[in-house]
Design a protein around this motif. Structure first.
Motif, PDB file in Angstrom:
ATOM      1  N   ILE A 432      -8.486   3.507   6.927  1.00 46.91           N
ATOM      2  CA  ILE A 432      -8.453   3.044   5.297  1.00 46.91           C
ATOM      3  C   ILE A 432      -7.083   2.531   5.121  1.00 46.91           C
ATOM      4  N   LEU A 433      -6.772   1.462   4.520  1.00 44.58           N
ATOM      5  CA  LEU A 433      -5.510   1.077   4.224  1.00 44.58           C
ATOM      6  C   LEU A 433      -5.157   1.322   2.457  1.00 44.58           C
ATOM      7  N   PHE A 434      -3.840   1.553   2.278  1.00 42.81           N
ATOM      8  CA  PHE A 434      -3.167   1.760   1.178  1.00 42.81           C
ATOM      9  C   PHE A 434      -2.057   0.858   0.838  1.00 42.81           C
ATOM     10  N   LYS A 435      -2.235  -0.027  -0.187  1.00 39.83           N
ATOM     11  CA  LYS A 435      -0.813  -0.783  -0.423  1.00 39.83           C
ATOM     12  C   LYS A 435       0.145   0.118  -1.266  1.00 39.83           C
ATOM     13  N   ASN A 436       1.547   0.017  -0.651  1.00 41.13           N
ATOM     14  CA  ASN A 436       2.428   0.601  -1.266  1.00 41.13           C
ATOM     15  C   ASN A 436       3.262  -0.070  -2.207  1.00 41.13           C
ATOM     16  N   LEU A 437       4.184   0.365  -2.776  1.00 44.04           N
ATOM     17  CA  LEU A 437       4.934  -0.310  -3.972  1.00 44.04           C
ATOM     18  C   LEU A 437       5.774  -1.674  -3.561  1.00 44.04           C
ATOM     19  N   ASP A 438       6.057  -1.716  -2.106  1.00 48.55           N
ATOM     20  CA  ASP A 438       6.396  -2.821  -1.731  1.00 48.55           C
ATOM     21  C   ASP A 438       5.465  -3.776  -1.312  1.00 48.55           C
ATOM     22  N   GLY A 439       4.277  -3.595  -1.369  1.00 49.03           N
ATOM     23  CA  GLY A 439       3.079  -4.541  -1.015  1.00 49.03           C
ATOM     24  C   GLY A 439       2.908  -4.418   0.325  1.00 49.03           C
ATOM     25  N   LYS A 440       3.254  -3.215   1.125  1.00 43.86           N
ATOM     26  CA  LYS A 440       3.004  -3.092   2.573  1.00 43.86           C
ATOM     27  C   LYS A 440       1.578  -2.222   2.520  1.00 43.86           C
ATOM     28  N   TYR A 441       0.682  -2.669   3.678  1.00 43.34           N
ATOM     29  CA  TYR A 441      -0.275  -1.713   3.861  1.00 43.34           C
ATOM     30  C   TYR A 441      -0.187  -0.544   4.817  1.00 43.34           C
ATOM     31  N   LEU A 442      -0.575   0.547   4.312  1.00 43.32           N
ATOM     32  CA  LEU A 442      -0.293   1.580   5.477  1.00 43.32           C
ATOM     33  C   LEU A 442      -1.724   2.298   5.383  1.00 43.32           C
ATOM     34  N   THR A 443      -2.082   3.027   6.542  1.00 42.22           N
ATOM     35  CA  THR A 443      -3.075   3.978   7.061  1.00 42.22           C
ATOM     36  C   THR A 443      -2.890   5.297   6.351  1.00 42.22           C
ATOM     37  N   LEU A 444      -3.907   5.971   6.289  1.00 42.94           N
ATOM     38  CA  LEU A 444      -3.690   7.514   5.576  1.00 42.94           C
ATOM     39  C   LEU A 444      -2.620   8.210   6.516  1.00 42.94           C
ATOM     40  N   PRO A 445      -2.775   8.172   7.688  1.00 45.97           N
ATOM     41  CA  PRO A 445      -1.772   8.920   8.500  1.00 45.97           C
ATOM     42  C   PRO A 445      -0.264   8.323   8.264  1.00 45.97           C
ATOM     43  N   GLU A 446       0.183   7.174   8.085  1.00 48.44           N
ATOM     44  CA  GLU A 446       1.192   6.472   7.905  1.00 48.44           C
ATOM     45  C   GLU A 446       1.660   6.761   6.373  1.00 48.44           C
ATOM     46  N   CYS A 447       0.721   7.053   5.579  1.00 46.12           N
ATOM     47  CA  CYS A 447       1.108   7.479   4.166  1.00 46.12           C
ATOM     48  C   CYS A 447       1.708   8.919   4.141  1.00 46.12           C
ATOM     49  N   LEU A 448       1.326   9.772   5.187  1.00 48.45           N
ATOM     50  CA  LEU A 448       1.461  10.974   5.262  1.00 48.45           C
ATOM     51  C   LEU A 448       2.780  11.227   6.165  1.00 48.45           C
ATOM     52  N   GLU A 449       2.994  10.105   6.872  1.00 47.56           N
ATOM     53  CA  GLU A 449       4.266  10.404   7.492  1.00 47.56           C
ATOM     54  C   GLU A 449       5.572   9.979   6.723  1.00 47.56           C
ATOM     55  N   GLU A 503       0.887  21.756   1.665  1.00 51.57           N
ATOM     56  CA  GLU A 503       0.187  20.441   1.227  1.00 51.57           C
ATOM     57  C   GLU A 503       0.976  19.128   1.287  1.00 51.57           C
ATOM     58  N   LYS A 504       0.079  17.987   1.752  1.00 50.96           N
ATOM     59  CA  LYS A 504       0.760  16.823   1.926  1.00 50.96           C
ATOM     60  C   LYS A 504       0.381  16.169   0.686  1.00 50.96           C
ATOM     61  N   ILE A 505       1.521  15.766  -0.178  1.00 53.63           N
ATOM     62  CA  ILE A 505       1.161  14.689  -1.333  1.00 53.63           C
ATOM     63  C   ILE A 505       1.177  13.380  -1.029  1.00 53.63           C
ATOM     64  N   VAL A 506       0.168  12.457  -1.484  1.00 53.15           N
ATOM     65  CA  VAL A 506       0.545  10.978  -1.554  1.00 53.15           C
ATOM     66  C   VAL A 506       0.404  10.818  -3.065  1.00 53.15           C
ATOM     67  N   TYR A 507       1.273  10.163  -3.509  1.00 54.69           N
ATOM     68  CA  TYR A 507       1.553   9.805  -4.743  1.00 54.69           C
ATOM     69  C   TYR A 507       0.855   8.145  -5.152  1.00 54.69           C
ATOM     70  N   ILE A 541     -10.655   9.162  -3.604  1.00 56.32           N
ATOM     71  CA  ILE A 541      -9.411   9.980  -3.296  1.00 56.32           C
ATOM     72  C   ILE A 541      -9.914  11.581  -3.338  1.00 56.32           C
ATOM     73  N   SER A 542     -10.953  11.748  -4.053  1.00 58.94           N
ATOM     74  CA  SER A 542     -11.484  13.220  -4.237  1.00 58.94           C
ATOM     75  C   SER A 542     -12.114  13.368  -2.848  1.00 58.94           C
ATOM     76  N   GLN A 543     -12.861  12.233  -2.340  1.00 53.52           N
ATOM     77  CA  GLN A 543     -13.659  12.552  -0.766  1.00 53.52           C
ATOM     78  C   GLN A 543     -12.591  12.692   0.041  1.00 53.52           C
ATOM     79  N   LEU A 544     -11.375  11.867   0.017  1.00 54.69           N
ATOM     80  CA  LEU A 544     -10.465  12.017   1.121  1.00 54.69           C
ATOM     81  C   LEU A 544      -9.956  13.310   0.905  1.00 54.69           C
ATOM     82  N   GLU A 545      -9.687  13.776   0.174  1.00 51.03           N
ATOM     83  CA  GLU A 545      -8.901  15.324  -0.142  1.00 51.03           C
ATOM     84  C   GLU A 545      -9.868  16.226   0.761  1.00 51.03           C
ATOM     85  N   SER A 546     -11.148  16.183   0.303  1.00 47.09           N
ATOM     86  CA  SER A 546     -12.226  17.047   0.747  1.00 47.09           C
ATOM     87  C   SER A 546     -12.251  16.965   2.251  1.00 47.09           C
TER      88      SER A 546
END
Length: 705
Positions: A432-449, A503-507, A541-546
């Motif tokens: 699953i991809l997430f677009k960050n503030l710089d417009g780059k697409y990150l996977t969930l593991p990359e977001c957590l890193e 706890e690993k937080i993704v803003y 995101i609630s689903q991903l948290e679970s």
């Protein structure tokens, strides 16, 4: 009473009207049933030829003709299949629900053949009586010495059968339509229904209008042996030398309009993926779904074991704002259309896609319009889900750049799928991809890193220097041993490390414009966040948290992180606590919000005077209430109770209010600071906005004095 045993008897006078009226939900389906019977007759004849029990005549071309005659109010279905003898008519037509297809399969079950026979129940023929007052059959069997048979029935349980006059092997069924169903002998209606049900049947189907006066022009090279030539069109004479040098025009003929070929006997899904080109996939998509926006990509399903399934699923480009996102997946059985979007076979979330699935092994009910409840169907649905997940995961791994380009369009499919199907969610978790503030697409593991870098520059560095210097002196200005400060910092670091481990937080951001100040503060603190703007993102995101232990999603305005605060000594922290208590009471009184939480912090960014934070739990609860249309419901932790006003002790306005709590303009500044903070968090209400504008005018009047 004595015990009695026996067999139940069925009265055809009672059952036949039920079959005619209730067997099929859609009356136009008789086209499909009668054409399917014709296809089976052709398939059987070809099988017999392959097995050496019959020799097809030279130049044989399998075909089914549908002839509409609005003048005579008839509709005719004509095939050149194996035909029937009088005994077979007696067996397969006069006995309701005796399937000739089943009988044929049983007889030749040991003979290998890849051709599929469509019929199984022996009821399709009777669908004709849903629209016809009378039905005639003219048939001639392929068997040596067979005689033609003519059969008639007026819709009751009585029939007549006699020797017929058909000269060619095959069967003709003629329907004399009742007055309520005359639309079906209209050529345009016939084309519409045939295209719906029979577009990909395995035998060529031709539609024509009886005694048509329509013509068409063909070249001599295109002329066929069975064309009815009306007129020969001579080429134009050459008037000058220039024209005479041109190639002589080919002779043309005006012919009676040919029957129209309705179907494609070898649809794209029946081919191996390696045999199909990108252009063919796109053309098939346009033709079947009448969508001229190119699909993003597609998945070609091709499976022989443990069940036979073929198909193509397209990911369409969707305008989320202006059109329905429900797609169409057409279900076929041996190239015969069954229905659109059958939820038992197609996982619910994939109904957003467009595509075709052909599965001869589907356990259809007697009318072939729905599925019987069978665990086998569930396996098919699971297989389709797995293939889609595998395709997406493979793209993310090997074609990341392309996957990034597609993401915004395919995200609704994937997020909806994760909400609806736990297994799909597990397979897609890392893709699953997430677009960050710089417009780059990150996977969930990359977001957590991604970790915040607590660096300071400019005014922030200066503020930190001042804070550190203050921390190293006591209240009399005397220096304190640096080791003490260092020990405190180390203790804080250890505590933060422990918190991070837990706890690993993704803003995340939901509105880039509304939350722009928070975004700027994040960027200044070298922190990152992802952009989640669609309504599906909140439950997603609630689903991903679970599914991911220790992972927490938090909107950037839910709290002020340590990276945004200037470092302070214990003494400064105590001063902030005192200031918080004093200003808290003042703001609660001025704003008339007794439950409002006020907190004074030293922020690195001295240009930020105030901001609102709303706890993630409170905001999610508010969103849920809004979703379920319960805005008036009062819940603990909502409204003022979940809202915190952050005041920046480093800002001159906050310092002014602290020092001039009884001053002439203190009330005005308090109200303005609160509204400015709220504007950065959410739109003001109508009355709040009116007061804010009036107050802003008052502020400008003060400046103008």
């Amino acid at each position: 009473m004595a015990t009695k045993q026996g067999s139940l008897s069925i009265n055809s006078e009672n059952i036949f009207p039920i079959i005619k009226k209730w067997l099929y939900s859609d009356h136009d389906i008789f086209y499909r049933e009668l054409v399917s019977n014709g296809c089976d007759a052709v398939t059987k004849l070809k099988k017999l030829d392959v097995m050496g029990e019959y020799s097809l005549p030279e130049g044989y071309k399998a075909r089914i003709d549908v002839i509409a005659d609005p003048d005579k109010k008839t509709l005719t279905f004509k095939d050149n299949g194996l035909g029937m003898t009088a005994d077979e008519v007696e067996e397969y037509i006069n006995q309701i629900a005796f399937s000739g297809a089943t009988d044929f399969i049983e007889k030749y079950k040991d003979k290998s053949s890849s051709d599929q026979i469509i019929g199984h129940f022996g009821l399709g023929f009777y669908s004709a009586f849903m629209v016809a007052d009378e039905v005639h059959i003219d048939t001639l069997s392929y068997k040596d010495g067979a005689k033609a048979v003519h059969w008639e029935c007026d819709g009751g349980t009585e029939f007549s059968m006699e020797e017929g006059d058909r000269a060619e092997v095959g069967t003709t069924i003629t329907l004399f339509l009742n007055e309520d169903c005359l639309e079906f002998c209209n050529e345009y209606k016939a084309r519409e229904v045939l295209k719906k049900y029979c577009s990909f049947m395995p035998t060529e189907i031709y539609l024509s209008k009886a005694d048509t006066k329509e013509t068409q022009i063909v070249k001599e090279s295109e002329l066929l042996s069975d064309d009815q030539v009306i007129e020969e069109i001579q080429p134009e004479k050459k008037d000058d030398a220039a024209d005479s040098e041109k190639k002589e025009e080919e002779k043309k003929f005006k012919i009676k309009k040919r029957p129209e070929l309705i179907n494609e006997t070898h649809p794209l899904w029946t081919k191996h993926p390696n045999e199909c080109t990108k252009e063919e996939y796109q053309e098939f998509y346009r033709k079947v779904f009448h969508d001229y926006k190119e699909p993003l990509f597609w998945i070609h399903l091709n499976m022989d074991y443990p069940f036979n399934l073929k198909g193509i699923l397209y990911f369409p480009k969707i305008n989320m704002e202006y059109e329905s996102i429900e797609g169409t997946i057409k279900l076929y059985n041996n190239q015969v259309f069954i229905a659109d979007n059958i939820k038992e076979v197609i996982p619910e979330f994939l109904l957003l896609l467009k595509g075709v699935i052909d599965c001869p092994d589907l356990p259809l009910n007697v009318s072939r319009s729905a599925l019987q409840n069978d665990g086998f169907v569930k396996k098919i649905a699971e297989y389709i889900t797995k293939k889609v997940a595998d395709k997406l995961a493979g793209m993310c791994k090997t074609e990341k750049e392309e996957y990034d380009k597609y993401w915004d369009d395919i995200a609704p499919f994937i997020k909806y799928g994760c909400l609806k199907d736990d297994k799909f969610c597990e397979k897609m978790n890392d893709y699953i991809l997430f677009k960050n503030l710089d417009g780059k697409y990150l996977t969930l593991p990359e977001c957590l890193e991604t970790k915040p870098i607590d660096t300071e520059n400019g005014d922030a560095e200066k503020a930190d220097g001042e804070a550190s210097e203050g921390a190293a002196r006591d209240e009399n200005g005397e220096k304190v041993e640096a080791e003490v400060v260092k020990d405190d910092a180390e203790a804080d670091g250890e505590e933060n490390a422990e918190d991070e481990k837990k706890e690993k937080i993704v803003y995340y951001v939901t509105d880039e414009q509304q939350q722009s100040q928070y975004i700027n503060m994040f960027k200044a603190a070298k922190m990152d966040a992802v952009i989640l703007t669609h309504s599906i993102d909140q439950p997603f995101i609630s689903q991903l948290e679970s599914k991911n232990e220790g992972v927490k999603f938090m909107r950037i305005d839910a709290d002020v992180t340590d990276a945004m605060k200037a470092k302070t000594s214990k003494k400064a922290e105590k001063e902030l606590e005192e200031q918080t208590e004093t200003l808290g009471k003042l703001f609660q009184k001025v704003l008339k919000k007794e439950k409002l939480t006020v907190k004074v912090e030293k922020l690195k960014n001295k240009k930020v005077s105030s901001m609102i934070t709303l706890s993630e739990e409170s905001r999610r609860m508010a969103d849920m209430m809004k979703m379920y249309s319960m805005p008036g419901m009062s819940m603990p932790g909502m409204g003022d109770e979940g809202e915190t006003l952050i005041l920046n002790a480093n800002h001159p306005l906050v310092q002014y209010v602290t020092e001039n709590q009884e001053g002439e303009n203190a009330k005005l500044i308090c109200e303005q600071l609160y509204d400015l903070a709220k504007l950065q968090n959410a739109p003001l209400g109508a009355e709040e906005m009116a007061r804010f504008i009036a107050r802003s005018n008052d502020v400008m009047m003060l400046l103008a004095k």
